[in-house]
Scaffold this motif. Structure first.
Motif, PDB file in Angstrom:
ATOM      1  N   ILE A  17       0.807  -1.199   0.000  1.00 24.79           N
ATOM      2  CA  ILE A  17       0.000   0.000   0.000  1.00 24.79           C
ATOM      3  C   ILE A  17       0.849   1.262   0.000  1.00 24.79           C
ATOM      4  O   ILE A  17       0.540   2.250  -0.657  1.00 24.79           O
ATOM      5  CB  ILE A  17      -0.936   0.013   1.223  1.00 24.79           C
ATOM      6  N   LEU A  18       1.950   1.243   0.759  1.00 24.30           N
ATOM      7  CA  LEU A  18       2.740   2.456   0.907  1.00 24.30           C
ATOM      8  C   LEU A  18       3.925   2.528  -0.041  1.00 24.30           C
ATOM      9  O   LEU A  18       4.504   3.592  -0.226  1.00 24.30           O
ATOM     10  CB  LEU A  18       3.263   2.556   2.347  1.00 24.30           C
ATOM     11  N   GLY A  19       4.284   1.431  -0.622  1.00 30.01           N
ATOM     12  CA  GLY A  19       5.385   1.460  -1.582  1.00 30.01           C
ATOM     13  C   GLY A  19       6.757   1.463  -0.933  1.00 30.01           C
ATOM     14  O   GLY A  19       7.760   1.743  -1.586  1.00 30.01           O
ATOM     15  N   LEU A  74      -4.587   6.210   4.963  1.00 34.04           N
ATOM     16  CA  LEU A  74      -3.443   6.932   4.406  1.00 34.04           C
ATOM     17  C   LEU A  74      -3.628   7.166   2.908  1.00 34.04           C
ATOM     18  O   LEU A  74      -3.319   8.250   2.393  1.00 34.04           O
ATOM     19  CB  LEU A  74      -2.155   6.155   4.665  1.00 34.04           C
ATOM     20  N   ASP A  75      -4.141   6.179   2.191  1.00 30.76           N
ATOM     21  CA  ASP A  75      -4.416   6.358   0.768  1.00 30.76           C
ATOM     22  C   ASP A  75      -5.457   7.460   0.545  1.00 30.76           C
ATOM     23  O   ASP A  75      -5.353   8.255  -0.393  1.00 30.76           O
ATOM     24  CB  ASP A  75      -4.929   5.053   0.151  1.00 30.76           C
ATOM     25  N   GLN A 125      -5.035  11.503  11.477  1.00 26.15           N
ATOM     26  CA  GLN A 125      -3.772  11.778  10.809  1.00 26.15           C
ATOM     27  C   GLN A 125      -3.668  13.292  10.596  1.00 26.15           C
ATOM     28  O   GLN A 125      -4.619  13.919  10.134  1.00 26.15           O
ATOM     29  CB  GLN A 125      -3.697  11.059   9.458  1.00 26.15           C
ATOM     30  N   ASP A 126      -2.518  13.857  10.957  1.00 26.86           N
ATOM     31  CA  ASP A 126      -2.312  15.305  10.830  1.00 26.86           C
ATOM     32  C   ASP A 126      -1.364  15.604   9.674  1.00 26.86           C
ATOM     33  O   ASP A 126      -0.415  14.845   9.419  1.00 26.86           O
ATOM     34  CB  ASP A 126      -1.722  15.877  12.123  1.00 26.86           C
ATOM     35  N   MET A 166      -6.186  17.734   8.269  1.00 25.78           N
ATOM     36  CA  MET A 166      -6.392  16.583   9.145  1.00 25.78           C
ATOM     37  C   MET A 166      -7.325  15.592   8.456  1.00 25.78           C
ATOM     38  O   MET A 166      -8.249  15.983   7.741  1.00 25.78           O
ATOM     39  CB  MET A 166      -7.004  17.033  10.481  1.00 25.78           C
ATOM     40  N   THR A 167      -7.056  14.308   8.670  1.00 20.26           N
ATOM     41  CA  THR A 167      -7.960  13.251   8.229  1.00 20.26           C
ATOM     42  C   THR A 167      -8.334  12.402   9.438  1.00 20.26           C
ATOM     43  O   THR A 167      -7.463  12.044  10.236  1.00 20.26           O
ATOM     44  CB  THR A 167      -7.297  12.355   7.164  1.00 20.26           C
TER      45      THR A 167
END
Length: 372
Positions: free
Chosen positions: A21-23, A87-88, A145-146, A160-161
């Motif tokens: 997912i993050l590579g 995160l995506d 997540q900031d 922010m998420t």
């Protein structure tokens, strides 16, 4: 109500699934860090697909809300799928080349516990009042997540998420040590409750200092069942500039397991057949295999990535090396091309080798772990 538990994921599961997912993410050059007068540094960019992260006083700041669950979550794949999917989702609104990532620092662990509670047990509870056997707990987990931007020598919170995990199946006990029962929650109810809870969370965040004017993304995640082999998926999100939800955007994401036990491969038949050919070739070439499975991730109906897990009975280092070399060739030939794929080879002794291919690449990189 079940005791709220802090979840701990296995180290390698985090590494292996993040590779897809993050590579791949690592510490970069710190020479471009902000002034260290306040003890703040950046990890630097390992590649453009990942965020730089914040280090303060030599320590990485962990999330205050992540891992707090309203019930004991038996399916840890839900936790990892939730984190990676969030995160995506963040990357859609906060590009990695413009924003710096920081684990959530504004929703404390105590606040998270209060918000996950029933309203009848805590005035801040976002779950409905009612008896455990009759009224489901809808909100299962949440994470923040900031996203910061650099202004001269300083970092400023600029976005922010917040992800909200909504139960699709509610598990409960009629007696403290009795059997566990389950109640299915319809997609319509999951959606409606998610919208309702998301609106309340946004309104509460806007009352916090420093969060009145930044864009806040709310993501809604449908929890997978405890026996699911792939976890859940995000189904909607909202990008908000004010205190009220600015509308919800649907997300079409699904996770599937290959080979499928249902026998209904549907519109993913080609991908399922590719994996079946790969599995057959691998098992024919190396008979000492206990299992070969894959977790496939689809976005808008198209395959976007795949985790392959292979369980072996190898004990010889030369066998592991030969098998890993063969996998590099077989995976390139038989597995779907173009998207990221990782392959984990493990036995009862632990992980033996790991292979990965980035999006757009043709070949797989590989690493064999020494047995000593």
């Amino acid at each position: 109500m079940e005791v709220i538990a802090l979840k701990k994921l296995k180290v390698f599961l985090a590494i292996a699934s993040s590779a897809l997912i993050l590579g791949g993410c690592g510490l970069g050059n710190l020479s471009s860090r902000p002034s260290s007068n306040n003890g703040t540094q950046l990890t630097g960019h390992a590649n453009n697909s990942n965020y730089q992260s914040v280090i303060k006083h030599g320590h990485y700041l962990t999330s205050k809300s992540r891992g707090v669950d309203v019930q004991q979550d038996a399916n840890q794949l839900n936790l990892k799928s939730f984190e990676n999917g969030l995160l995506d989702l963040s990357k859609k609104e906060f590009p990695t080349n413009k924003y710096i990532f920081q684990e959530g620092q504004h929703i404390s662990t105590k606040t998270t516990e209060h918000w996950l509670d029933r309203k009848s047990q805590n005035s801040q509870g976002l779950n409905p009042s009612g008896k455990e056997t009759k009224v489901p707990l809808y909100l299962q987990q949440m994470d923040e997540q900031d996203f910061l931007t650099q202004h001269g020598k300083h970092l400023k919170l600029s976005g922010m998420t917040v992800g909200l995990g909504i139960n699709s199946i509610y598990y409960y006990k009629k007696k403290k040590y009795g059997p566990t029962y389950k109640k299915s929650i319809s997609n319509a109810t999951v959606k409606a409750e998610g919208h309702k809870i998301g609106a309340k969370v946004l309104a509460r965040l806007r009352r916090k200092p420093g969060l009145k004017h930044i864009p806040i993304v709310i993501g809604l995640y449908r929890q997978g069942s405890d026996d699911s082999l792939v976890g859940g998926n995000f189904f909607a999100y909202s990008v908000n500039k004010g205190s009220s939800i600015d509308g919800w955007k649907p997300i079409d994401e699904r996770n599937y397991v290959f080979p499928s036990n249902s026998g209904d491969k549907g519109k993913h038949a080609n991908d399922a057949n590719d994996f079946s050919n790969f599995k057959s070739r691998v098992q024919n070439f190396f008979p000492n295999l206990s299992g070969v499975t894959a977790q496939a991730h689809y976005i808008n109906g198209s395959l976007s990535g795949m985790h392959v897990n292979i369980t072996t009975q190898f004990y010889s280092q030369t066998e592991i090396i030969a098998f890993t070399q063969y996998l590099q060739t077989a995976a390139k030939k038989y597995l779907p091309s173009g998207m990221p794929i990782d392959i984990t080879v493990k036995s009862t002794e632990g992980v033996q080798s790991f292979l990965a291919r980035k999006s757009g690449s043709k070949s797989f990189s590989a690493h064999v772990f020494n047995s000593y």
